[in-house]
Design an enzyme around this catalytic site. Structure first.
Site: not given
Length: 349
Positions: A141-144, A335
């Site tokens: 997700g956004c942490a990728g 995050l």
């Protein structure tokens, strides 16, 4: 990290369909007003998230028709391969390399499913060698963006002379849903954009920065904060708990612990390069890390011009930061679902 890893190039790419936030808000009103009784109360989110425009895989009218898995998957595959190819080609060009010079390809994407994965589909266009190692990663997700960069650096450090290409592609807009609208769907419609970013890394190489270290922190019992739900229509966003108050309360202790493992403190970081999930998330990050209101200026600019593109977004911010001149030490952080904070510590060349 046993060997210093040079971050020798960074490039971004976005789809050619641009969505003005005012147009998205008008379209959302037409779609949701009669289907979602709370829409009027939530409508101001389109003005308060800090987005002026964003880019999308498909033209506006495509999203206004019911779509299922086959159509979403076909759109994902076509657009994601195009973005992968353009971002990777630009990163290779900046590094003065060709696809044949790459030993390992790390691909991060969580907004669609493609098997064979994106790097396999782009091998011919980019000229990757048949013996190049492929490492596709799903679910970050956004942490990728941060986690993928850290993984690519570890792989580069593990083998002397190894050149690693890291590419992240996310098509968040393909999750727009009309069948069972929820608060999370309204927020996603106000936030999400599409984009890609790519980097080349090599141990011992000169670059605009060196990867000093990386770290992650996953909080227990937080699976409900962010993620995807999967049903016959496709992927649907999960925002079960508000992210800004969680980040404001819990990020600083986690960041202190991650930096302490590197012999550092927050005061040793000259610039945090953050994934801007939205304006309220940016404000929460500034508060939690004691950065001062307005410190995350590149984050606000990327959000305004591109929306929340999930994983690639932090690399868009890093690109702006390096063009403005990276300070001595910076920490890229994002995050994502898990719920996880991911960091990469960078030293300017």
């Amino acid at each position: 990290m046993p060997r210093p890893v040079g971050l020798i190039s960074l490039a971004t790419a976005e789809p050619r369909h641009e969505l003005l936030q005012s147009d998205v808000a008008a379209a959302a009103r037409g779609v949701f007003l009669d289907r979602f009784p709370q829409f009027e109360r939530m409508a101001p989110v389109f003005e308060t998230v800090g987005i002026r425009r964003r880019q999308a895989a498909m033209p506006m009218e495509w999203y206004l028709e019911p779509r299922g898995w086959p159509e979403r998957t076909a759109a994902y595959t076509e657009a994601a391969v195009d973005l992968f190819t353009r971002a990777a080609a630009a990163a290779l060009d900046e590094a003065g390399l060709t696809g044949a010079d790459i030993d390992v390809i790390v691909t991060v994407s969580s907004t669609g499913i493609a098997t064979p994965s994106l790097e396999a589909r782009a091998m011919g266009a980019l000229g990757f060698r048949p013996d190049a190692a492929r490492v596709p990663v799903f679910g970050l997700g956004c942490a990728g963006g941060a986690t993928g960069l850290a993984l690519a650096a570890r792989l580069a450090a593990a083998q002397p002379g190894c050149r690693v290409l890291f590419v992240t592609v996310e098509l968040c807009t393909l999750s727009f849903r009309m069948d069972e609208p929820s608060k999370a769907d309204i927020v996603a419609t106000a936030l999400f954009g599409d984009g890609a970013a790519a980097c080349v890394l090599q141990a011992g190489a000169d670059g605009f920065a060196q990867v000093e270290a990386s770290a992650e922190h996953t909080w227990p019992d937080t699976l409900d904060i962010m993620g995807w739900r999967v049903d016959p229509q496709g992927l649907g966003v999960i925002f079960a708990r508000a992210i800004p108050p969680f980040a404001r309360q819990h990020l600083r202790p986690a960041m202190d612990a991650m930096l302490a493992g590197q012999g550092l403190g927050v005061e040793d970081v000259d610039r945090f390069v953050c994934h801007p999930g939205g304006v309220k998330v940016i404000e929460a990050l500034e508060g939690s890390l004691d950065l001062g209101q307005g410190a995350l200026d590149h984050e606000r600019a990327v959000l305004a011009d591109h929306g929340n593109m999930s994983a690639p977004t932090v690399l868009y911010v890093l690109d702006r930061a390096r063009r403005a001149g990276l300070p001595r030490r910076s920490v890229a952080t994002a995050l994502g679902p898990g719920f996880t904070a991911s960091t990469v510590t960078l030293a300017a060349a």
